[in-house]
Design a protein around this motif. Sequence first.
Motif, PDB file in Angstrom:
ATOM      1  N   LEU A  36       0.759  -1.239  -0.060  1.00  0.00           N
ATOM      2  CA  LEU A  36       0.120   0.133   0.167  1.00  0.00           C
ATOM      3  C   LEU A  36       0.859   1.115   0.216  1.00  0.00           C
ATOM      4  CD1 LEU A  36      -2.759  -1.130   2.722  1.00  0.00           C
ATOM      5  CD2 LEU A  36      -2.722  -1.324   0.244  1.00  0.00           C
ATOM      6  N   ASP A  37       0.628   2.500  -0.786  1.00  0.00           N
ATOM      7  CA  ASP A  37       1.165   3.590  -0.969  1.00  0.00           C
ATOM      8  C   ASP A  37      -0.125   4.566  -0.772  1.00  0.00           C
ATOM      9  OD1 ASP A  37       2.423   5.782  -1.480  1.00  0.00           O
ATOM     10  OD2 ASP A  37       3.443   5.250  -3.325  1.00  0.00           O
ATOM     11  N   PRO A  38      -0.137   4.903   0.738  1.00  0.00           N
ATOM     12  CA  PRO A  38      -1.441   5.928   1.011  1.00  0.00           C
ATOM     13  C   PRO A  38      -1.457   7.357   0.578  1.00  0.00           C
ATOM     14  CG  PRO A  38      -1.018   4.502   2.941  1.00  0.00           C
ATOM     15  CD  PRO A  38       0.322   4.218   1.955  1.00  0.00           C
ATOM     16  N   PRO A  39      -0.114   7.897   0.357  1.00  0.00           N
ATOM     17  CA  PRO A  39      -0.143   9.256  -0.119  1.00  0.00           C
ATOM     18  C   PRO A  39      -0.331   9.149  -1.611  1.00  0.00           C
ATOM     19  CG  PRO A  39       1.856   8.735   1.390  1.00  0.00           C
ATOM     20  CD  PRO A  39       1.195   7.425   0.917  1.00  0.00           C
ATOM     21  N   GLN A  40      -0.172   8.161  -2.394  1.00  0.00           N
ATOM     22  CA  GLN A  40      -0.408   8.336  -3.768  1.00  0.00           C
ATOM     23  C   GLN A  40      -1.673   7.581  -4.164  1.00  0.00           C
ATOM     24  OE1 GLN A  40       1.626   9.770  -5.931  1.00  0.00           O
ATOM     25  NE2 GLN A  40       2.712  10.460  -4.081  1.00  0.00           N
ATOM     26  N   HIS A  41      -2.242   7.033  -3.099  1.00  0.00           N
ATOM     27  CA  HIS A  41      -3.623   6.468  -3.150  1.00  0.00           C
ATOM     28  C   HIS A  41      -3.638   5.101  -3.941  1.00  0.00           C
ATOM     29  CE1 HIS A  41      -5.341  10.141  -1.669  1.00  0.00           C
ATOM     30  NE2 HIS A  41      -4.744  10.601  -2.773  1.00  0.00           N
ATOM     31  N   GLU A  42      -2.281   4.037  -4.012  1.00  0.00           N
ATOM     32  CA  GLU A  42      -2.154   3.291  -4.991  1.00  0.00           C
ATOM     33  C   GLU A  42      -1.605   1.892  -4.158  1.00  0.00           C
ATOM     34  OE1 GLU A  42      -0.073   4.086  -9.215  1.00  0.00           O
ATOM     35  OE2 GLU A  42       1.527   4.010  -7.352  1.00  0.00           O
ATOM     36  N   LEU A  43      -1.737   1.007  -4.908  1.00  0.00           N
ATOM     37  CA  LEU A  43      -1.278  -0.346  -4.509  1.00  0.00           C
ATOM     38  C   LEU A  43      -0.434  -1.097  -5.661  1.00  0.00           C
ATOM     39  CD1 LEU A  43      -2.784  -2.998  -5.584  1.00  0.00           C
ATOM     40  CD2 LEU A  43      -4.305  -2.536  -3.767  1.00  0.00           C
ATOM     41  N   SER A  44       0.582  -1.637  -5.250  1.00  0.00           N
ATOM     42  CA  SER A  44       1.288  -2.360  -6.229  1.00  0.00           C
ATOM     43  C   SER A  44       1.201  -3.923  -5.854  1.00  0.00           C
ATOM     44  CB  SER A  44       2.860  -2.100  -6.390  1.00  0.00           C
ATOM     45  OG  SER A  44       3.298  -2.046  -5.249  1.00  0.00           O
ATOM     46  N   GLY A  45       0.987  -4.952  -6.817  1.00  0.00           N
ATOM     47  CA  GLY A  45       0.539  -6.084  -6.256  1.00  0.00           C
ATOM     48  C   GLY A  45       0.961  -7.040  -7.218  1.00  0.00           C
ATOM     49  N   SER A  46       0.918  -8.461  -6.551  1.00  0.00           N
ATOM     50  CA  SER A  46       1.147  -9.681  -7.603  1.00  0.00           C
ATOM     51  C   SER A  46       0.279 -10.829  -6.965  1.00  0.00           C
ATOM     52  CB  SER A  46       2.524  -9.815  -7.478  1.00  0.00           C
ATOM     53  OG  SER A  46       3.183 -10.495  -6.290  1.00  0.00           O
ATOM     54  N   ALA A 106      -2.711  -0.450  -9.187  1.00  0.00           N
ATOM     55  CA  ALA A 106      -3.697   0.282  -9.333  1.00  0.00           C
ATOM     56  C   ALA A 106      -4.183   1.245  -8.426  1.00  0.00           C
ATOM     57  CB  ALA A 106      -4.952  -0.996  -9.115  1.00  0.00           C
ATOM     58  N   ARG A 107      -4.782   2.352  -8.755  1.00  0.00           N
ATOM     59  CA  ARG A 107      -5.030   3.397  -8.032  1.00  0.00           C
ATOM     60  C   ARG A 107      -6.749   3.137  -7.526  1.00  0.00           C
ATOM     61  NH1 ARG A 107      -5.978   9.296  -8.047  1.00  0.00           N
ATOM     62  NH2 ARG A 107      -4.581  10.244  -6.894  1.00  0.00           N
ATOM     63  N   PHE A 108      -6.875   3.598  -6.032  1.00  0.00           N
ATOM     64  CA  PHE A 108      -8.066   3.654  -5.589  1.00  0.00           C
ATOM     65  C   PHE A 108      -8.185   5.114  -4.809  1.00  0.00           C
ATOM     66  CE2 PHE A 108      -7.073  -0.785  -6.221  1.00  0.00           C
ATOM     67  CZ  PHE A 108      -7.998  -1.209  -6.808  1.00  0.00           C
ATOM     68  N   ASN A 109      -9.151   5.710  -5.237  1.00  0.00           N
ATOM     69  CA  ASN A 109      -9.544   6.886  -4.442  1.00  0.00           C
ATOM     70  C   ASN A 109     -10.765   7.379  -4.603  1.00  0.00           C
ATOM     71  OD1 ASN A 109      -8.575   9.265  -3.103  1.00  0.00           O
ATOM     72  ND2 ASN A 109      -7.927  10.420  -5.037  1.00  0.00           N
ATOM     73  N   ASP A 110     -11.900   6.431  -4.275  1.00  0.00           N
ATOM     74  CA  ASP A 110     -13.148   6.847  -4.124  1.00  0.00           C
ATOM     75  C   ASP A 110     -13.275   7.954  -3.184  1.00  0.00           C
ATOM     76  OD1 ASP A 110     -13.794   5.130  -6.152  1.00  0.00           O
ATOM     77  OD2 ASP A 110     -14.873   3.763  -4.668  1.00  0.00           O
ATOM     78  N   PRO A 111     -14.026   9.083  -3.471  1.00  0.00           N
ATOM     79  CA  PRO A 111     -14.226  10.372  -2.590  1.00  0.00           C
ATOM     80  C   PRO A 111     -14.951   9.685  -1.292  1.00  0.00           C
ATOM     81  CG  PRO A 111     -15.345  10.450  -4.327  1.00  0.00           C
ATOM     82  CD  PRO A 111     -14.637   9.450  -4.639  1.00  0.00           C
ATOM     83  N   VAL A 126     -18.685   4.286  -1.669  1.00  0.00           N
ATOM     84  CA  VAL A 126     -17.151   4.167  -1.494  1.00  0.00           C
ATOM     85  C   VAL A 126     -16.806   2.527  -1.850  1.00  0.00           C
ATOM     86  CG1 VAL A 126     -15.008   4.107  -0.490  1.00  0.00           C
ATOM     87  CG2 VAL A 126     -16.689   5.772  -0.015  1.00  0.00           C
ATOM     88  N   SER A 127     -16.336   1.894  -2.813  1.00  0.00           N
ATOM     89  CA  SER A 127     -15.859   0.858  -2.917  1.00  0.00           C
ATOM     90  C   SER A 127     -14.337   0.260  -2.694  1.00  0.00           C
ATOM     91  CB  SER A 127     -16.272   0.212  -4.472  1.00  0.00           C
ATOM     92  OG  SER A 127     -15.700   0.862  -5.547  1.00  0.00           O
ATOM     93  N   GLY A 128     -13.640   1.338  -3.201  1.00  0.00           N
ATOM     94  CA  GLY A 128     -12.289   1.521  -2.835  1.00  0.00           C
ATOM     95  C   GLY A 128     -11.259   2.684  -2.821  1.00  0.00           C
ATOM     96  N   THR A 129     -10.844   2.763  -1.641  1.00  0.00           N
ATOM     97  CA  THR A 129     -10.097   3.965  -1.345  1.00  0.00           C
ATOM     98  C   THR A 129      -8.964   3.622  -0.599  1.00  0.00           C
ATOM     99  OG1 THR A 129     -10.211   6.354  -0.780  1.00  0.00           O
ATOM    100  CG2 THR A 129     -11.467   4.792   0.663  1.00  0.00           C
ATOM    101  N   ILE A 130      -7.684   4.092  -0.854  1.00  0.00           N
ATOM    102  CA  ILE A 130      -6.286   4.190  -0.179  1.00  0.00           C
ATOM    103  C   ILE A 130      -5.854   5.641   0.250  1.00  0.00           C
ATOM    104  CG2 ILE A 130      -3.840   3.370  -0.165  1.00  0.00           C
ATOM    105  CD1 ILE A 130      -5.027   1.513  -2.378  1.00  0.00           C
ATOM    106  N   THR A 131      -6.274   5.789   1.602  1.00  0.00           N
ATOM    107  CA  THR A 131      -5.584   7.212   1.939  1.00  0.00           C
ATOM    108  C   THR A 131      -4.730   7.188   3.106  1.00  0.00           C
ATOM    109  OG1 THR A 131      -7.370   7.748   3.481  1.00  0.00           O
ATOM    110  CG2 THR A 131      -7.851   7.782   1.233  1.00  0.00           C
ATOM    111  N   SER A 132      -4.355   8.300   3.429  1.00  0.00           N
ATOM    112  CA  SER A 132      -3.402   8.534   4.701  1.00  0.00           C
ATOM    113  C   SER A 132      -4.382   8.280   5.863  1.00  0.00           C
ATOM    114  CB  SER A 132      -2.584   9.807   4.732  1.00  0.00           C
ATOM    115  OG  SER A 132      -1.822   9.873   3.527  1.00  0.00           O
TER     116      SER A 132
END
Length: 691
Positions: A36-46, A106-111, A126-132
């Motif tokens: 998880l990368d909360p500042p970028q609202h992103e995750l990298s995965g495999s 993938a980026r997830f930033n639903d308001p 909200v279905s997906g959001t990554i935040t601080s």
Amino acid sequence: MRTLFLLLPFAVLLGGVTACEARTPQVVRQEVSVRLDPPQHELSGSSSVRFAAGAGSVAFRLSSGARVSEVTLAGRPVPYRFTGGLLVAELPGTGAAQTLTIVYRARFNDPVSASPGAGEDPSYGVSGTITSQGTFLGDSAHWYPVPEEVPAQRQVAVTAPAGIEAVSFGRRVSRETRDGVTRSVWQESHPVGALSLCAGPYRVEDRTVDGIELHSYLYPENAGLSGRYLDAAARYLRFYSALFGPYPFEKFAVVENFFQTGYGFPSFTLLGGAVLRLPFIVDTSFPHEIAHSWWGNAISIAPDSGNWCEGLVTYLADYYLKERRSAAEARDYREQLLIDYASLVSPEQDFPLTRFESRSDPASRAIGYGKGAFVFHMVRRRIGDEAFFSALRQVVGSRLYQSASWRDFADAFSKSSGKDQRAFLEQWLTRPGGPRLRLAGVTNRREKGDWSVSGSVAQQGAGYRLEVPVRLETQAGPLETRVALAGEGAPFRLSAAAAPTRVVLDPDAEVFRILSREEIPATVNSVKGSRELLGVRTANCRAGAQGFEDLLASLSQQDARVVSEEELAKGEFADRDLIFCGVPGERRLLPHWPDGVQVEREGFSVAGERYSGPDAALFLVLPRPGTAGRVTALYLPLSEAAGAQYGMKITHYGKYAELVFAGGGNRQKARLAVPESAAAVVLNPLNQAGL
């Protein structure tokens, strides 16, 4: 599709899905690893997915905004296509199992609204959001490659910045913070459904009860609630395990969300911080979500068979726990289900339980949750506690980690009771609405020293087969009979030595029926369910135009027409329900206040307490004089700030008619007496009485 669905016979409707689709490749194991990368609202995965021998073309759901960098088999690229959220890869046909690896970002930033509305969507969109603040990735976000079938084994590893703790399904295999990151691994013995994932700067507390690992993942400001919730989790897990069988998952966790939700996931519940702090939640919404561990999570809903789950859990948690505390509480709850249904569901909105999928508005909630719960109650009353709970254990034993349909419950109730219950259930599941019942032809006669009271129970519309309780109240106490009803009506006769005073239809609200308009008290739900609501903005409206519109939207009345007091005086609105924002200049426009309530343009008093400062709001719902079944509501915030703070809370108090807010929350609430003119006949002991 829905029209065809209604034409299918009941045996098919209750039977679940037919095997018409091609068999999907067997997924032996899936391992998901995300950072998880909360500042970028992103995750990298495999994700590595092992398929059984013989798999050819395989498909996954993955967020349409994801970027797939590689798809490999044993380190070698595999042809694939990824469009519209569907990833399809071609595996070489071999006689051996194969492991496919997908690498993506993938980026997830639903308001997420700071003050969400009070609609029926439990996720607030909200279905997906990554935040601080926190991370919420629901199953519909497709935050990892979701195969066509649930794997036989599944593991999830989550890496996040140090101090950011993650929770997903299954047992926590490991958890550590090192080199600036926090990592946890979760493994399921019996995977169910698509994965959800939550993360935040949690304080974590662990304990083990009866072999079940319990965890709390709470924000620092609510960490002090951990003990209370873990104690309650242990208590309710033991209670429901005794009813249904062993808890079906490896752990149970109470997890805090950074916005206000109330979710029950396989092996954890996700509650918003404000929800967690409410003192009553630990014994209301919390056990509801724990009951979902069996019903909805370990046993899912069979496709195209109707959502039985919410009605059952409402019955086993919201209702049954009240029944265990008090017969009066249980009766009030059943009666409120009938009032809510009659207040919120119009004929145009109604549909059968076999078509209920999820709640989308107050009407669908009253059907799927309320009527669904009532159906289970009537079955329990019909077959008895021992057979009812034995049937639930049968369903758990035969359908655990699989799906179930209404047919499975009908079969289990039939087997446990020794009598076929399918015809009884059919009438409640495949028809919209319910019976409309009334007392008719009631007479009271003196015969040889005793009193003889007779009459009939009349049924309007399609004939339901049911037994309706009828109670005769006498000066020496009550007598009761049950009237077997199948067509338009059925007679009853009761004899009493003491003088009769009243006959009451279904006095304890044991039968689902459509209440007449005269039986429905004015409530907040009367406003929510109105099909002809008129908003009236007075010169005294301190909520502001937008604040009044926000209130109407929270009451599911965003389309209601709004007029000024002057327009009301000029128009013909005698057949409308009214909601005033502020006290109108002409007092005659409002009903008489209830006892103990006084209202002026600058403030109000309720039960002897005066409210005149800016931090207060009053909401009243009363019968509109001279209009049968219509209501008039008064919304009186004493400042725009009070309207903003309290207006959106009103919708959560659906069964009340009188609400006072001040000091940050609800200060007073009250209900009006339930009228029973259509369900009771008062008898004159000295003369013959009739209806």
